[in-house]
Scaffold this motif. Structure first.
Motif, PDB file in Angstrom:
ATOM      1  N   GLY A  44      40.002  34.677  29.079  1.00  0.00           N
ATOM      2  CA  GLY A  44      39.785  35.028  27.680  1.00  0.00           C
ATOM      3  C   GLY A  44      38.665  36.027  27.456  1.00  0.00           C
ATOM      4  N   GLN A  45      38.007  36.435  28.511  1.00  0.00           N
ATOM      5  CA  GLN A  45      36.897  37.373  28.399  1.00  0.00           C
ATOM      6  C   GLN A  45      37.370  38.807  28.685  1.00  0.00           C
ATOM      7  OE1 GLN A  45      33.341  36.205  27.721  1.00  0.00           O
ATOM      8  NE2 GLN A  45      34.895  34.854  26.865  1.00  0.00           N
ATOM      9  N   ARG A  46      36.964  39.735  27.829  1.00  0.00           N
ATOM     10  CA  ARG A  46      37.297  41.144  28.016  1.00  0.00           C
ATOM     11  C   ARG A  46      36.122  41.823  28.728  1.00  0.00           C
ATOM     12  NH1 ARG A  46      38.110  42.267  21.804  1.00  0.00           N
ATOM     13  NH2 ARG A  46      36.224  40.955  21.923  1.00  0.00           N
ATOM     14  N   ILE A  47      36.444  42.547  29.785  1.00  0.00           N
ATOM     15  CA  ILE A  47      35.405  43.093  30.659  1.00  0.00           C
ATOM     16  C   ILE A  47      35.674  44.569  30.931  1.00  0.00           C
ATOM     17  CG2 ILE A  47      34.185  42.825  32.853  1.00  0.00           C
ATOM     18  CD1 ILE A  47      35.595  40.015  33.010  1.00  0.00           C
ATOM     19  N   LEU A  48      34.615  45.364  30.852  1.00  0.00           N
ATOM     20  CA  LEU A  48      34.671  46.759  31.265  1.00  0.00           C
ATOM     21  C   LEU A  48      33.859  46.900  32.543  1.00  0.00           C
ATOM     22  CD1 LEU A  48      35.327  49.796  30.662  1.00  0.00           C
ATOM     23  CD2 LEU A  48      33.071  49.898  29.588  1.00  0.00           C
ATOM     24  N   ASP A  49      34.489  47.400  33.601  1.00  0.00           N
ATOM     25  CA  ASP A  49      33.795  47.635  34.868  1.00  0.00           C
ATOM     26  C   ASP A  49      33.478  49.127  34.957  1.00  0.00           C
ATOM     27  OD1 ASP A  49      32.668  47.135  37.348  1.00  0.00           O
ATOM     28  OD2 ASP A  49      34.571  47.318  38.419  1.00  0.00           O
ATOM     29  N   LEU A  50      32.220  49.468  34.749  1.00  0.00           N
ATOM     30  CA  LEU A  50      31.782  50.857  34.650  1.00  0.00           C
ATOM     31  C   LEU A  50      31.489  51.416  36.041  1.00  0.00           C
ATOM     32  CD1 LEU A  50      29.150  52.078  32.046  1.00  0.00           C
ATOM     33  CD2 LEU A  50      29.124  52.901  34.390  1.00  0.00           C
ATOM     34  N   GLY A  51      32.095  52.556  36.354  1.00  0.00           N
ATOM     35  CA  GLY A  51      31.919  53.140  37.680  1.00  0.00           C
ATOM     36  C   GLY A  51      32.595  52.288  38.727  1.00  0.00           C
ATOM     37  N   CYS A  52      33.875  52.013  38.514  1.00  0.00           N
ATOM     38  CA  CYS A  52      34.577  51.013  39.324  1.00  0.00           C
ATOM     39  C   CYS A  52      34.906  51.480  40.735  1.00  0.00           C
ATOM     40  CB  CYS A  52      35.867  50.593  38.627  1.00  0.00           C
ATOM     41  SG  CYS A  52      37.090  51.929  38.462  1.00  0.00           S
ATOM     42  N   GLY A  53      34.856  52.795  40.999  1.00  0.00           N
ATOM     43  CA  GLY A  53      35.216  53.270  42.321  1.00  0.00           C
ATOM     44  C   GLY A  53      36.645  52.909  42.669  1.00  0.00           C
ATOM     45  N   GLU A  54      36.850  52.360  43.865  1.00  0.00           N
ATOM     46  CA  GLU A  54      38.216  52.011  44.274  1.00  0.00           C
ATOM     47  C   GLU A  54      38.634  50.612  43.806  1.00  0.00           C
ATOM     48  OE1 GLU A  54      39.073  49.620  47.171  1.00  0.00           O
ATOM     49  OE2 GLU A  54      37.179  48.994  46.280  1.00  0.00           O
ATOM     50  N   GLY A  55      37.798  49.988  42.976  1.00  0.00           N
ATOM     51  CA  GLY A  55      38.208  48.764  42.301  1.00  0.00           C
ATOM     52  C   GLY A  55      37.827  47.452  42.950  1.00  0.00           C
ATOM     53  N   LEU A  56      36.901  47.465  43.901  1.00  0.00           N
ATOM     54  CA  LEU A  56      36.523  46.240  44.604  1.00  0.00           C
ATOM     55  C   LEU A  56      36.073  45.146  43.635  1.00  0.00           C
ATOM     56  CD1 LEU A  56      35.930  44.872  47.400  1.00  0.00           C
ATOM     57  CD2 LEU A  56      33.602  45.769  47.186  1.00  0.00           C
ATOM     58  N   ILE A  57      35.176  45.494  42.724  1.00  0.00           N
ATOM     59  CA  ILE A  57      34.649  44.505  41.777  1.00  0.00           C
ATOM     60  C   ILE A  57      35.652  44.235  40.664  1.00  0.00           C
ATOM     61  CG2 ILE A  57      32.867  44.124  40.021  1.00  0.00           C
ATOM     62  CD1 ILE A  57      30.914  45.586  41.932  1.00  0.00           C
ATOM     63  N   THR A  58      36.350  45.275  40.213  1.00  0.00           N
ATOM     64  CA  THR A  58      37.332  45.117  39.136  1.00  0.00           C
ATOM     65  C   THR A  58      38.380  44.073  39.511  1.00  0.00           C
ATOM     66  OG1 THR A  58      37.077  47.525  38.908  1.00  0.00           O
ATOM     67  CG2 THR A  58      38.663  46.439  37.470  1.00  0.00           C
ATOM     68  N   ARG A  59      38.893  44.177  40.725  1.00  0.00           N
ATOM     69  CA  ARG A  59      39.906  43.226  41.180  1.00  0.00           C
ATOM     70  C   ARG A  59      39.356  41.804  41.223  1.00  0.00           C
ATOM     71  NH1 ARG A  59      40.714  47.670  44.609  1.00  0.00           N
ATOM     72  NH2 ARG A  59      39.611  46.696  46.356  1.00  0.00           N
ATOM     73  N   ALA A  60      38.128  41.667  41.696  1.00  0.00           N
ATOM     74  CA  ALA A  60      37.517  40.337  41.788  1.00  0.00           C
ATOM     75  C   ALA A  60      37.337  39.719  40.406  1.00  0.00           C
ATOM     76  CB  ALA A  60      36.177  40.435  42.514  1.00  0.00           C
ATOM     77  N   LEU A  61      36.973  40.537  39.418  1.00  0.00           N
ATOM     78  CA  LEU A  61      36.820  40.039  38.049  1.00  0.00           C
ATOM     79  C   LEU A  61      38.165  39.603  37.476  1.00  0.00           C
ATOM     80  CD1 LEU A  61      34.356  42.783  36.770  1.00  0.00           C
ATOM     81  CD2 LEU A  61      33.795  40.374  37.152  1.00  0.00           C
ATOM     82  N   ALA A  62      39.204  40.382  37.758  1.00  0.00           N
ATOM     83  CA  ALA A  62      40.541  40.020  37.286  1.00  0.00           C
ATOM     84  C   ALA A  62      41.005  38.714  37.915  1.00  0.00           C
ATOM     85  CB  ALA A  62      41.521  41.143  37.603  1.00  0.00           C
ATOM     86  N   MET A  63      40.661  38.499  39.182  1.00  0.00           N
ATOM     87  CA  MET A  63      41.052  37.269  39.862  1.00  0.00           C
ATOM     88  C   MET A  63      40.334  36.046  39.277  1.00  0.00           C
ATOM     89  SD  MET A  63      43.410  38.171  41.905  1.00  0.00           S
ATOM     90  CE  MET A  63      43.603  36.707  42.935  1.00  0.00           C
ATOM     91  N   ARG A  64      39.232  36.272  38.573  1.00  0.00           N
ATOM     92  CA  ARG A  64      38.548  35.172  37.888  1.00  0.00           C
ATOM     93  C   ARG A  64      39.145  34.903  36.514  1.00  0.00           C
ATOM     94  NH1 ARG A  64      31.998  35.016  39.013  1.00  0.00           N
ATOM     95  NH2 ARG A  64      32.133  34.838  41.280  1.00  0.00           N
ATOM     96  N   GLY A  65      40.157  35.666  36.151  1.00  0.00           N
ATOM     97  CA  GLY A  65      40.839  35.417  34.888  1.00  0.00           C
ATOM     98  C   GLY A  65      40.479  36.359  33.772  1.00  0.00           C
TER      99      GLY A  65
END
Length: 244
Positions: A44-65
């Motif tokens: 239920g949380q909306r998140i912006l990953d700034l300077g995501c690069g190839e998405g390492l952190i973005t993917r991990a955040l998505a996997m947390r829901g």
């Protein structure tokens, strides 16, 4: 390999994505440090990953829901992130955008902004913090990591030898600005903005953020095994700020 003085994040994107995906202790540690500053469940949380690069952190955040959008100014990095998402869907979305303006992101549209080792790359910190404040809801949070500015200053190098323990030699810590590493195997050959620790904290306060956490994580076993000299110093700084 000779370092080209024209290297950018776009020109090193293929190298960077390959390094992250084949296993980099420092990148994995940096990811885990940043994730440690957020809740384990982000449904239920909306998140912006700034300077995501190839998405390492973005993917991990998505996997947390979380409902996550990763943005980066490098088209080639975004393509790498999208390719990884297609191969292993996490629900993350990506967009080409500049952190100093965040033109693709509506005002008051996210509860969290994350920035993993990216604020040290933006040329205008004040503009970026202002843009982050604009897109966050009141009470939203910015959580970011940067290379520790006290030890990763321009031209810092390792010291020590047979008769003394390893240490870090740092030159002019007060000389803020753009610099480029001569290390052909380092990401900062594409350039980096050195700023004092106080500059980051002051910018947050001046833009209406309340500092919630400041941490200097101890390198874990993975990092020490890969780079033993780092055992006694924090490679990163973690900062969490609450939008008032």
């Amino acid at each position: 390999m000779k370092v080209l003085m024209t290297e950018t994040w776009d020109t090193i994107a293929d190298w960077y994505a390959e390094r992250v995906r084949t296993g980099s202790a420092m990148h994995e540690f940096a990811r885990d440090v940043l994730l440690g500053g957020l809740p384990a469940a982000l449904h239920g949380q909306r998140i912006l990953d700034l300077g995501c690069g190839e998405g390492l952190i973005t993917r991990a955040l998505a996997m947390r829901g979380g409902s996550v959008v990763g943005i980066d100014p490098s088209p080639r990095m975004i393509r790498h992130a999208q390719t990884a998402e297609q191969a292993h869907p996490s629900g993350a979305l990506y967009a080409l955008d500049d952190g100093t303006s965040l033109t693709t992101v509506a005002a008051g549209s996210v509860e969290w902004v994350t920035a993993g080792l990216s604020l040290n790359n933006v040329p205008d910190l004040a503009a970026t913090i202002s843009a982050v404040r604009r897109v966050l809801v009141p009470g939203g949070r910015l959580v970011f990591t940067i290379p520790h500015p006290c030890f990763e200053a321009p031209h810092a190098r390792w010291s020590g030898g047979a008769d003394e323990p390893p240490g870090r030699l740092v030159g002019n810590y007060f000389a803020e600005g753009f610099w480029r590493s001569a290390n052909p195997d380092g990401a900062r050959r594409a350039g980096n903005q050195h700023r004092m620790l106080s500059t980051y904290v002051t910018s947050l306060v001046e833009h209406g953020f309340v500092i919630g956490r400041l941490a200097e994580p101890v390198p874990d076993a993975r990092v020490i095994a890969e780079q033993p000299l780092r055992a006694g110093l924090p490679p990163f700084l973690l900062v969490s700020g609450l939008r008032s």
